[in-house]
Design an enzyme around this catalytic site. Structure first.
Site, PDB file in Angstrom:
ATOM      1  N   THR A   1     -48.970   1.638   3.436  1.00 16.73           N
ATOM      2  CA  THR A   1     -50.041   2.393   4.085  1.00 16.73           C
ATOM      3  C   THR A   1     -50.128   1.996   5.554  1.00 16.73           C
ATOM      4  O   THR A   1     -50.215   0.805   5.869  1.00 16.73           O
ATOM      5  CB  THR A   1     -51.383   2.117   3.374  1.00 16.73           C
ATOM      6  OG1 THR A   1     -51.204   2.428   1.995  1.00 16.73           O
ATOM      7  CG2 THR A   1     -52.512   2.950   3.954  1.00 16.73           C
TER       8      THR A   1
ATOM      9  N   CYS B   1     -41.850 -19.094  20.870  1.00 15.72           N
ATOM     10  CA  CYS B   1     -41.403 -18.837  19.500  1.00 15.72           C
ATOM     11  C   CYS B   1     -40.812 -20.090  18.865  1.00 15.72           C
ATOM     12  O   CYS B   1     -40.768 -20.218  17.667  1.00 15.72           O
ATOM     13  CB  CYS B   1     -40.386 -17.710  19.454  1.00 15.72           C
ATOM     14  SG  CYS B   1     -41.050 -16.163  20.056  1.00 15.72           S
TER      15      CYS B   1
END
Ligand code: PLP
Length: 368
Positions: free
Chosen positions: A223, A310
Site C-alpha cells: 500500500t 552511512c
C-alpha cells in the site's frame, strides 16, 4: 548550530511538512469507494508532478520507501530480467548499489576511477551485460559521473543510475538521459526520510523482487504512503524551482570555504574536483584523526561528517578514497562538508574561523 551534512540528509521543507500533514489521513489509494478515490487522486497528482519535473511518464514513476529500496529494485530486478550474468559497476557506488551488486553473485567488472573521483575508462561497457550501474554523483566527494557517455557506450545493456545525490542539484531529464532506471530519495532534497522513487522505463522493466498486491506496476507492491508521496512531490517541485539560483549561491559559499581552508591550514588535499556537485567539499588533512575533528567541531556546534555518515562508527578509510588511490595516512583524516539550502555566509565564516585550530588539535590526536 552550523549544519554541514546536507549530503547525509537535508531538513524537511515547509511545503513538504504541509503536504504531509494535509494528507496524513489519506486512506488506501487502491480502494474503490470515495475515500480511496480521494487518496488515489492525491497519489496521481504526486506521480504526475514527479513525472513532469523529471522528464518521465507518470507510469514510469514508482514510489518507494527509500533510495536504498529504489536501487535494490532496479539492480536486482534488471539482473533477474536478463539471461546474462555479467554486470558492470564502479568501486565508488553507495552501499545501496555496491552491496546489492556484490550480493547478486554476478560476474562483475568495475569501471576504473581516477584520482579526481571520476570514472575514467568506459571500455568495459562494450561487452554486453545484464546491466551497467553507475551513480550520477558521488555522495562523498560530489564528483559528477559521465552518465550520458556511459549510456551511449552501453549500447543495448540496460543502465541504472543512482541519482540520489544529484536530483534537484543538477538538471535531469529521464527520457533525454536515456537510462533504463533511475533512483532518487526524498530526504536529500527536503522531502521526508523514508520516501523515494524509482523511474523505470516500460521496457526493459526490472523483474519484481518482492511480491504482493501488484501496486506500482508490481515492481514495488505494498500500500503506497500517500502523504509521503505528496510531500516528496512538493519538496521536489520547490527544490527544482530554486535549483539554478541555489546551485550558484551554494557553490560560491563552498568555494569561499575551500579557499579559506587552503589559506589557513597547512597540508590540505581537496578531494572534491570538478565536475562536482555545488555543495560538496571533501578535504583530507594528513596526520589528523578524523573522529577527533568531528567531535571537536561538534563541541563548537558545527555538524559535519567524516567520509560518509552511512558508515559512521567505523574508523577506516572510505572505499571511495581507496578507489581514487588516496593513501591511507591521508584519507582517514578527512572531512566531508556538505552545504545546502539552510547554509549561510555566517556558517562558512564560523567554520573558517575554527578549522585551523580543530585540525591542529586533531593532528596532535593523530600522533598518539
Ligand atoms: N545512494 C546514494 C548515492 C546516497 O547518498 C544514499 C544516501 O546517503 C542512498 C543511495 C540511500 O538513500 P536512502 O537513505 O534514501 O536509503
Amino acid at each position: 548550530m552550523v549544519y554541514l551534512d546536507h549530503a547525509a540528509t537535508s531538513p524537511m521543507r515547509q511545503v513538504a511538512v504541509d503536504a504531509w500533514i494535509e494528507h496524513a489521513g489519506a486512506l488506501n489509494p487502491g480502494s474503490q469507494y470515495g475515500a480511496g478515490r480521494r487518496a488515489r487522486s492525491v497519489l496521481d497528482d504526486a506521480r504526475e508532478s514527479v513525472a513532469e519535473i523529471m522528464g518521465a511518464d507518470p507510469v514510469e514513476v514508482i514510489f518507494t520507501a527509500s533510495g536504498t529500496e529504489a536501487d535494490n529494485l532496479a539492480v536486482q530486478g534488471l539482473y533477474r530480467a536478463s539471461e546474462l550474468t555479467r554486470v558492470v559497476s564502479t568501486e565508488i557506488e553507495h552501499p545501496a548499489v555496491g552491496e546489492t551488486v556484490a550480493a547478486l553473485g554476478a560476474d562483475v567488472e568495475f569501471l576504473p576511477v581516477d584520482r579526481s573521483g571520476h570514472v575514467s575508462d568506459l571500455s568495459a561497457l562494450e561487452t554486453p551485460a545484464a546491466l551497467a550501474t553507475c551513480m550520477y554523483a558521488n555522495n562523498e566527494t560530489g564528483a559528477i559521473q559521465p552518465v550520458a557517455e556511459i549510456v551511449a557506450r552501453a549500447g543495448d545493456t540496460p543502465v541504472h543510475v543512482d541519482a540520489v545525490q544529484a536530483v534537484a542539484k543538477l538538471p535531469i531529464h529521464f527520457h533525454d538521459l536515456g537510462v533504463t532506471t533511475l533512483a532518487s530519495s526524498a530526504h536529500k532534497f527536503g522531502g521526508p526520510r523514508g520516501a523515494g522513487f524509482l523511474l523505470a522505463r516500460r521496457s526493459p522493466a526490472p523483474t519484481a523482487i518482492i511480491h504482493g498486491g501488484g501496486q506500482e506496476r508490481g515492481i514495488r507492491p505494498g500500500t503506497v504512503d500517500v502523504a509521503s508521496a505528496a510531500a516528496l512531490a512538493a519538496a521536489l517541485r520547490e527544490a527544482v524551482g530554486e535549483m539554478a539560483a541555489e546551485d550558484v549561491r551554494i557553490a560560491e559559499l563552498r568555494n569561499t570555504l575551500r579557499d579559506n581552508i587552503l589559506a589557513t591550514v597547512d597540508d590540505v588535499v581537496v578531494n572534491s574536483v570538478e565536475p562536482v556537485l555545488p555543495g560538496h567539499l571533501h578535504v583530507s588533512f594528513p596526520g589528523a584523526d578524523g573522529d577527533s575533528m568531528i567531535m571537536l567541531l561538534d563541541s563548537l556546534g558545527i555538524e559535519a561528517a567524516t567520509g560518509s555518515a552511512c558508515h559512521s562508527g567505523v574508523n577506516r578509510m572510505s572505499h571511495v578514497l581507496e578507489a581514487m588511490g588516496v593513501q591511507m595516512s591521508d584519507g582517514i583524516g578527512s572531512l566531508r562538508l556538505t552545504l545546502g539550502r539552510t547554509t549561510t555566509a555566517e556558517d562558512v565564516d564560523a567554520v573558517s574561523r575554527h578549522l585551523a585550530d580543530v585540525v591542529a588539535r586533531a593532528r596532535v590526536a593523530g600522533l598518539r
